[in-house]
Scaffold this active site. Structure first.
Site, PDB file in Angstrom:
ATOM      1  N   GLY A  87       0.841  -1.199   0.000  1.00 21.57           N
ATOM      2  CA  GLY A  87       0.000   0.000   0.000  1.00 21.57           C
ATOM      3  C   GLY A  87       0.869   1.238   0.000  1.00 21.57           C
ATOM      4  CD  GLU A 107       8.170   1.302   6.721  1.00 19.77           C
ATOM      5  OE1 GLU A 107       8.643   0.375   7.397  1.00 19.77           O
ATOM      6  OE2 GLU A 107       7.196   1.160   5.950  1.00 19.77           O
ATOM      7  CD  GLU A 142       3.529   3.867   5.013  1.00 19.30           C
ATOM      8  OE1 GLU A 142       4.712   3.518   5.248  1.00 19.30           O
ATOM      9  OE2 GLU A 142       2.579   3.059   5.043  1.00 19.30           O
TER      10      GLU A 142
END
Length: 944
Positions: free
Chosen positions: A341, A344, A378
């Site tokens: 998705g 980070e 994130e």
């Protein structure tokens, strides 16, 4: 009988005589030698210095040896890809580069071990950092199975803390496999004409950095990275740190972008991209904050929402954690192709377009919420995971569990009217509790020795790590108080910043802020799989705990220290206690009087289920039916979820669980409705191919009637309510009504879809998914083809996602089969969307068997294409088989497992074991409950 060996008598005598003579000669020689030694002793031999043999073979495990510690890297990468392909020029799918890693030698070694995979190594030089002495290389080997890059030296490195530099020159192929350094493409409309555009992006988590350059690719092997990217003109490069300088090289044929040194960080957080994107720019605390995306999307304002919330979330985290965002810039980029998705990467977070871009009047409220949740997730990682990193992947939950939980706090701060914290139970807890009630679940924190291979690591990127991790943190926060919880987090971040930590390090920090023995309490939640159910007898006050398993057998003997928050009918106060004993507890924990119901686990803060005696269950159900608002909103959802799961595990009768849904005829709130629909969804999966389904649909039509009428005015006018939870419940009302044959709903859906086909689009973005799905399910081939054409034409990722789901709703078998075939063509369905598209089709009762046959027939192709590093790949087996409840389907699963080895199954092996266990439980449950369930639904829908 075995054959013997024979010799003559004469030969035997001769042999004896010769032997005796020889022995006599030897004795004489030894005697003379000893006499000479006595007269003239020999000089002693010189003492030889012991030598360490050059070791052969690989380390005993798949972990790097601890003799070398990386300090810094100089990485130069050159990507040959064109962003815009010149006329009559072929695209160049290669990259090349060189890397110098400086490491400290802390133990004597003849061998350098690091990681490299799928790289061609052209040159190796090892030098002493200070003396610049060249250390000759004996040989080097790339081990594909272990991913080790083994360099054997001609001279031993002495473990005295000296530094050495390892230079490597390498090259690799730019694939479109969404891992390592990969290529992606999209279309851009120029002068009314669609043209292909290309870009390079990276995905290093979990073990993909080794595909880009030789490195010490383990999370604890932190180092500083100095990156230079050489790329084509008319493109720009991004990496983790801020751009230091940009210059033309090789007669202006290339641009060299050099970036500032990164903080000390793990290899899996590295990021690179070369593209021709645009950005939405902003500032936070005098730091550049930029949202990058396709020029068309940025120009249309799709990045504005993400830009507007990023600084606010950062400010909230900085204030909460008492620590500034550590880097001096933050780039966030929306990629057309991305396996996760989002990711980070420190200073350069990467997203799927649908997780970062939002378009007003096209994207829905849930799309907006998704963008907020993912961005907050994130950004939380910038502290949890990036600044403080887990020692090893066995404690991945310290990164993902934290980011999941903290993201809800972040979104609640910037969008307080959403009441996003109420959604946590529905989105995180209820789904993961079902997974965690299987014998094949796993602990949050495993032993290091249990996680070695890439497949071992990838299997940890599951709902246990993310959602259960978040749930136990939420439980601890509720028990010790959020203020103390945050104090513990601040201590944890301060103590381990730029370092690594494990689970016990976290609990020690938490312990400093409270008088509770946090480590003892929480170890029971992190070190063992599963969770408890507490059974309460409100007559005697007796309480017992045991592990909750859907497929119950003998008690496992596991026990937990359970933080309990509870109340009683008068609701004068909520009380806390800690259940340490397995039970039965002799001293009553709860005081209960006649006609007073007990409600345990207020707001569902605890990660456990609660079972009561039948009398208390009936009191709670009567309370729901007489005045449901007396019971808190989240607990109305919890009672339904607990009851249905307790019935599946045979703690209570299935009819008692079904009775918790009777009051819904008056309920208008989203949380209890969503909880009920999720649990009735299991009944639909078990019975939508049997005679139970007809009476069940009739019951659902009856129950949803008032809810549909509650939103009737909105539905008729094609509008949506202001409140977010009401918006979601409007979708539920339409979905339940239409899918169960409520004529007024189907007429509305078909009418709005027909208007859309004729050029008038009145469907609100929130309702597009359910309207499209139900209209296509009731429609014909032309309706499907129209939606497919709209999918191909769409330039908005969230709109494409809605259409891609709706196309799976058709009941026309050949269309579903063709749609499955489309997933094999990346020009039709992007690789990152293949898994979810197949899963959508499998959810459709008409498509489930087709999807199962398809993945079995195409398994080798799918596993080769997607098995390497795509984390959602494991959900294929889980989602496609969730309807399985027959002996024949169980045999198919077992046969599938026997036909494929570990390499072929990859990260799906655990999901396959879970599917087998779940199917066995389903078979048993259906046999035991089918007739009872059929009779109950018939009784509820009889006209009296």
């Amino acid at each position: 009988m075995a054959k013997g060996v024979y010799i003559s008598k004469t030969l035997a005598i001769a042999t004896v005589v010769l032997t005796v003579s020889a022995l006599g000669g030897i004795i004489v020689m030894v005697t003379l030698y000893q006499m000479q030694i006595a007269k003239q002793p020999p000089l002693p031999l010189p003492t030889l210095r012991p030598t360490t043999p050059i070791p052969t073979g690989l380390p005993p495990t798949l972990r790097l040896p601890d003799n070398l510690i990386p300090d810094s890297y100089e990485v130069n990468l050159k990507t040959h890809l064109y962003a815009e392909l010149p006329n009559a020029t072929e695209q160049v799918y290669i990259f090349e580069g060189n890397s110098t890693v400086r490491f400290k030698c802390v133990k004597d070694t003849w061998t350098i071990f690091l990681h490299a995979l799928d790289l061609s190594i052209d040159k190796i030089i090892v030098t002493h950092t200070n003396t610049r002495e060249n250390i000759a290389v004996e040989r080097y080997t790339l081990h594909n199975d272990s991913h080790f890059f083994e360099i054997v030296l001609k001279k031993q490195l002495v473990g005295n803390g000296d530094y050495y530099d390892l230079f490597t020159k390498f090259s690799g192929e730019l694939l479109d496999d969404l891992t390592g350094l990969y290529t992606s493409q999209y279309t851009e409309v120029t002068d009314g004409e669609e043209k292909k555009r290309f870009l390079v992006a990276s995905q290093m988590q979990a073990t993909e950095a080794r595909k880009v350059f030789p490195c010490f690719d383990e999370p604890a092997m932190k180092a500083v990275f100095n990156i230079t990217i050489i790329h084509r003109p008319k493109t720009h490069a991004l990496s983790n740190a801020k751009l230091d300088n940009e210059r033309y090289v090789d007669e202006n044929m290339w641009i060299a972008s050099t970036f500032a040194p990164t903080p000390i960080m793990s290899t899996y957080l590295l990021a690179f991209t070369v593209n021709a994107f645009k950005s939405e720019t902003g500032k936070h605390d005098n730091k550049d904050i930029q949202i990058w995306g396709r020029p068309e999307a940025v120009d249309a304002g799709h990045a504005k929402y993400a830009q507007s919330i990023t600084g606010k979330i950062l400010s909230f985290y900085e204030k909460t954690f008492k620590m500034k965002y550590p880097l001096n810039k933050l780039d966030q980029i929306a990629l057309p192709d991305f396996s996760a998705g989002a990711m980070e990467n420190w200073g350069l977070t990467m997203y799927r377009e649908s997780a970062l871009l939002y378009k007003d009047n096209v994207s829905s409220s849930s799309d907006k919420e998704w963008v907020a949740i993912v961005v907050a997730h994130e950004l939380a990682h910038q502290w949890f995971g990036n600044l403080v990193t887990m020692n090893w992947w066995n404690n991945l939950w310290l990164s993902e569990g934290f980011a999941t939980y903290i993201s809800y706090l972040g979104v609640d701060n910037i969008e307080p009217t959403w009441n996003i914290r109420d959604m946590f139970v529905l989105k995180e807890m209820h789904p993961v509790m079902e997974m965690d009630s299987l014998n094949t679940s796993h602990p949050l924190s495993l032993k290091e020795s249990e996680v070695e291979t890439t497949y071992d690591i990838l299997q940890l990127f599951d709902s246990i790590t993310y959602s259960k991790g978040a749930a136990v943190l939420r439980m601890l926060s509720a028990y010790i108080g959020e203020e103390k919880f945050i104090e513990g987090l601040v201590c944890y971040l301060e103590n381990y910043k730029y370092k690594t930590a494990d689970t016990t390090d976290l609990w020690k920090c938490m312990q400093k802020t409270t008088f509770e023995d946090v480590e003892s309490i929480m170890a029971t939640w992190t070190d063992q799989a599963g969770y408890p159910v507490i059974s309460i007898n409100t007559t005697t006050g007796e309480i017992v705990q045991e592990q909750f398993l859907l497929n119950r057998a003998e008690d496992t003997g596991l026990e937990w220290q359970i933080p309990i928050i509870y109340t009683q009918s008068d609701f004068t106060e909520t009380k806390k206690t800690l259940l340490k004993e397995k039970g039965p507890v002799s001293k009553p924990v709860f005081e209960v009087t006649n006609d007073v119901w007990l409600l345990v686990n207020i707001n569902c803060n605890g990660y456990y289920r609660v079972n009561y005696d039948e009398q208390n269950w009936n009191r709670l159900i009567n309370q729901l039916e007489s005045n449901y608002q007396t019971i808190p909103l989240i607990n109305r959802g919890q009672l339904i979820d607990d009851a249905f799961n307790l019935a599946r595990a045979k703690y209570i009768n299935v009819t008692l669980a079904l009775s918790t849904t009777k009051y819904l005829i008056n309920e208008t709130e989203y949380v209890p409705w969503e909880s009920a629909l999720n649990n009735l969804g299991y009944f639909i999966l078990m019975f939508d191919r049997s005679e139970v389904y007809g009476p069940m649909q009739k019951y659902l039509r009856k129950q949803v009637g008032q809810l549909y009428n509650y939103f009737q005015e909105y539905n008729d006018n094609a509008t949506v309510p202001l409140n977010l939870s009401d918006q979601y419940n409007q979708i539920n009302a339409i979905s339940v009504a239409c899918s169960n044959g409520v004529e007024v709903c189907l007429d509305m859906a078909k009418k709005l879809f027909k208007e859309w086909r004729n050029g008038t689009d009145r469907i609100p973005p929130n309702l597009k998914s359910t309207i499209y799905c139900n209209a296509i399910a009731a429609g014909n081939e032309d309706d499907w083809e129209f939606a497919w054409k709209k999918y191909e034409e769409s330039r908005v990722a969230s709109e494409q996602d809605v259409l891609r789901y709706a196309l799976s709703c058709t009941k026309i078998i050949w269309l579903l089969n063709r749609y499955l075939e489309y997933t094999l063509d990346p020009n039709k369905i992007r690789k990152m969307d293949v898994v979810s598209t197949i899963n959508y089709i499998a959810r459709n009762v008409a498509g489930q068997a087709l999807a199962w046959d398809f993945i079995r027939a195409q398994w080798n192709y799918i596993s080769q294409l997607y098995g390497g590093g795509i984390m959602s790949y494991g959900s294929l087996i889980n989602d496609v088989t969730e309807r399985f409840n027959t002996d024949f389907e169980l045999q198919q699963l077992k046969q599938f497992k026997s036909e494929h080895d570990e390499d072929s199954l990859g990260p799906t092996s655990q999901a396959l074991d879970q599917a087998i266990e779940r199917t066995e439980a389903n078979i048993k449950w259906v046999k035991e409950n089918k007739q009872t369930v059929l009779n109950w639904f018939r009784e509820q829908t009889q006209v009296h």
